[in-house]
Every structure is written in C-alpha cells, then in structure tokens.
Scaffold this active site. Structure first.
Site, PDB file in Angstrom:
ATOM      1  N   HIS A 255       0.827  -1.204   0.000  1.00  0.00           N
ATOM      2  CA  HIS A 255       0.000   0.000   0.000  1.00  0.00           C
ATOM      3  C   HIS A 255       0.865   1.259   0.000  1.00  0.00           C
ATOM      4  O   HIS A 255       0.677   2.167  -0.831  1.00  0.00           O
ATOM      5  CB  HIS A 255      -0.902  -0.029   1.236  1.00  0.00           C
ATOM      6  CG  HIS A 255      -1.812   1.147   1.380  1.00  0.00           C
ATOM      7  ND1 HIS A 255      -3.185   1.040   1.324  1.00  0.00           N
ATOM      8  CD2 HIS A 255      -1.556   2.465   1.597  1.00  0.00           C
ATOM      9  CE1 HIS A 255      -3.729   2.235   1.481  1.00  0.00           C
ATOM     10  NE2 HIS A 255      -2.763   3.119   1.664  1.00  0.00           N
ATOM     11  N   GLU A 256       1.827   1.319   0.912  1.00  0.00           N
ATOM     12  CA  GLU A 256       2.644   2.530   1.030  1.00  0.00           C
ATOM     13  C   GLU A 256       3.547   2.735  -0.178  1.00  0.00           C
ATOM     14  O   GLU A 256       3.786   3.867  -0.607  1.00  0.00           O
ATOM     15  CB  GLU A 256       3.468   2.481   2.319  1.00  0.00           C
ATOM     16  CG  GLU A 256       2.641   2.433   3.599  1.00  0.00           C
ATOM     17  CD  GLU A 256       1.604   3.535   3.705  1.00  0.00           C
ATOM     18  OE1 GLU A 256       1.800   4.611   3.113  1.00  0.00           O
ATOM     19  OE2 GLU A 256       0.594   3.325   4.391  1.00  0.00           O
ATOM     20  N   HIS A 259       1.784   4.632  -2.832  1.00  0.00           N
ATOM     21  CA  HIS A 259       1.879   6.088  -2.670  1.00  0.00           C
ATOM     22  C   HIS A 259       3.243   6.590  -3.133  1.00  0.00           C
ATOM     23  O   HIS A 259       3.349   7.646  -3.765  1.00  0.00           O
ATOM     24  CB  HIS A 259       1.668   6.478  -1.209  1.00  0.00           C
ATOM     25  CG  HIS A 259       0.285   6.234  -0.702  1.00  0.00           C
ATOM     26  ND1 HIS A 259      -0.838   6.530  -1.435  1.00  0.00           N
ATOM     27  CD2 HIS A 259      -0.162   5.725   0.486  1.00  0.00           C
ATOM     28  CE1 HIS A 259      -1.923   6.230  -0.733  1.00  0.00           C
ATOM     29  NE2 HIS A 259      -1.539   5.731   0.427  1.00  0.00           N
TER      30      HIS A 259
END
Length: 312
Positions: A255-256, A259
């Site tokens: 997920h990170e 980003h």
C-alpha cells in the site's frame, strides 16, 4: 486521452535505471557506533539483470487470499498519507502541463525505455531497540518475504522490486516514539541519517509507531524539495507472518509503496464528485473501508465501493 500522475510515472520511472540486484550472496558488515551495534547486509549486484523476476522473487499467495483486502474488525490503524482535494488538483495540473509538452517521438522513446526497465532496488532499514523480534530486530527471511509478497501484489503492473541491502540501526527513540507524520522530529532525524541512494532507490524503514499509524510514504513529487525524506515507513511487525494480527500479509508495504509510486487513495477528496485516485476504472468512494464488509456503497451513482481490491 487523460493520463493520471500514475500513468506518467509508469512511463518516466520506467526510463530511470534502478540498480538491478540479485539476492543470492550476502556480505555482513558490523559497525560499532555510539548507539549500539549496526549491521549492514549487502546483496550482490548484477549489472546484466533487467526486470525479469525469478520464481524465488514471487511470494506464493494462499488460495484463500485472492484479493488484497485484509479481514479485520473494529480497527483504527490507518495509512498516514493524506492530501487535500486542492493539493491533488494542483499536482494533477502540474503533470498535465508536463505531459502537454511531450510529442509523439518523446512518448515512443519513453515507452521503449520502459520496456527495458530494471527492478527497483530496495534498501531496508530495520530500526530496533533490542535484539529480539518484538524489539524490531526482524530477520532477513521476514524482509525477503516482504519483498516477495510485494512482487506478487504488483505482478502485471510493470513494477518489480529487488532487495539490495538490509541495514539495522539500534535507536529506541526512533523505534518507539515516532508518529506517522512527515514532520515528526524522530522521522526526520532517522531519514536524514540513514537514507541511501537516489530517486530510483526505495528506502523502507520499519518502526513501532507511537500512534495508530500503519505506514506512511513520501510521494514522488516530494523528492525534489526533500530528497532525504524519500521512502516509506511501516509498522515493523506487518510483514508476512508477523505478529500484527490482521495486518501480517505484507500488504501495508504494498500500500505505502503505491503512494511512493504516485498512487492516491480511491477516497481522495472525501466526496462523490471528485476524481478520487484519478484512475478511470476505479469506482468513486467517499470514505476509507474498515473491517471486511460484504458490501459498501458510499457513492451510489458509481455502483459500489472497491472493497475487494483495497489494501491495508
């Protein structure tokens, strides 16, 4: 055709030669410092390695884990990345302006370069307070499983990752007192001291957050102003098989890193009228999803939230 920030990055990052590596040979160097014994494990590089991952690089996901949603209930752990609707609009405007200067020949050059891209090099910084798993001293095996799981999650996206180096740093303040904010003094100090490589290197830091943060990432457009603050910071025990219940499939890292590559949340802006994550096939979504609901529809006109492809 409207291209999002992510589409632009798929082209441009593909043209940046990340350092390719193999992770078969390990060399461990121990360095005595004022804060304890630091260990650096280096995985030998192979200049001929292009983006072709072997079976060993792909984590086998259990058959019951067919989506990127993690079943959990009544939890408040969350990603620390937040942007206002105005900030997103400004970023997208800048990308649109940059893309408007591209001609057909430039696009062909970028596309050809992207086809030859190397896997992105990863430097993993394991911050710890004691030489125990609970103290942050996670094993090389756990870190390798994290990279492997991430490669499985990104399969087909055009991105792949290779582990270049593991660095362990004993610092109790960084490990135990850090909060999930880019301006947090412990986070800034840690990154300034440890950040390795340039824009093409992914720095991963593992800590035990002092608040309810699961992870936090620097967006790619932040690099120019603060290159040492680049990278992602995640909860140390969220690796595959880790002790963080309901968050131990390695998907916090996935997920990170999304980003870090320029992806927004699908609920960016917090309303049903905006562009969300600026990806055309993502249903509009007003709020984050907590738990593992059978259905969720915060923007009725779009046909239901994307709960079965969310990652936490």
């Amino acid at each position: 055709m409207k291209l999002s920030a992510l589409t632009f990055l798929l082209l441009v990052v593909g043209g940046v030669a990340a350092i390719p590596v193999e992770d078969a040979t390990e060399g461990i160097e121990a360095v005595e410092t004022e804060s304890g014994l630091d260990e650096v494990t280096t995985f030998d590089a192979d200049a001929g390695d292009v983006f072709e991952l072997s079976a060993d690089d792909i984590y086998t996901v259990d058959a019951t884990d067919g989506t990127l949603v993690i079943p959990y209930q009544n939890d408040s752990l969350a990603c620390g990345n937040t942007l206002t609707e105005s900030e997103v609009a400004t970023i997208e405007s800048q990308f649109s302006s940059a893309l408007s200067t591209f001609d057909a020949q430039s696009a062909d050059v970028l596309a050809a370069s992207a086809a030859k891209r190397s896997a992105i090099s990863v430097v993993w910084h394991a911050i710890y307070t004691s030489k125990s798993v609970g103290g942050g001293y996670i094993s090389n095996s756990a870190i390798k499983k994290s990279i492997s799981a991430m490669n499985a999650h990104y399969k087909g996206s055009g991105f792949g990752f290779k582990l270049k180096q593991i660095k362990r740093k004993k610092n109790t303040n960084w490990f135990k007192k850090m909060k999930g904010k880019p301006s947090d003094s412990y986070m800034v100090a840690m990154k300034n001291a440890l950040h390795t490589g340039g824009a093409g290197t992914l720095n991963v830091y593992t800590v035990d957050f002092a608040d309810n943060t699961l992870g936090l990432a620097a967006f790619p457009w932040d690099y120019y102003g603060h290159p040492k603050r680049d990278g992602v910071v995640i909860q140390f025990n969220s690796y595959p098989g880790g002790s963080l219940k309901n968050y131990n499939q390695g998907k916090t890292l996935t997920h990170e890193v999304g980003h870090w590559l320029g992806v927004y949340h699908p609920f960016e802006g917090g309303n049903c009228n905006g562009m969300g994550d600026y990806v055309v096939d993502t249903p509009q979504q007003k709020t984050p999803t907590y738990g593992c609901p059978k259905s969720k529809n915060t923007c009725p006109q779009s046909g239901g939230d994307n709960i079965h492809v969310s990652i936490a």
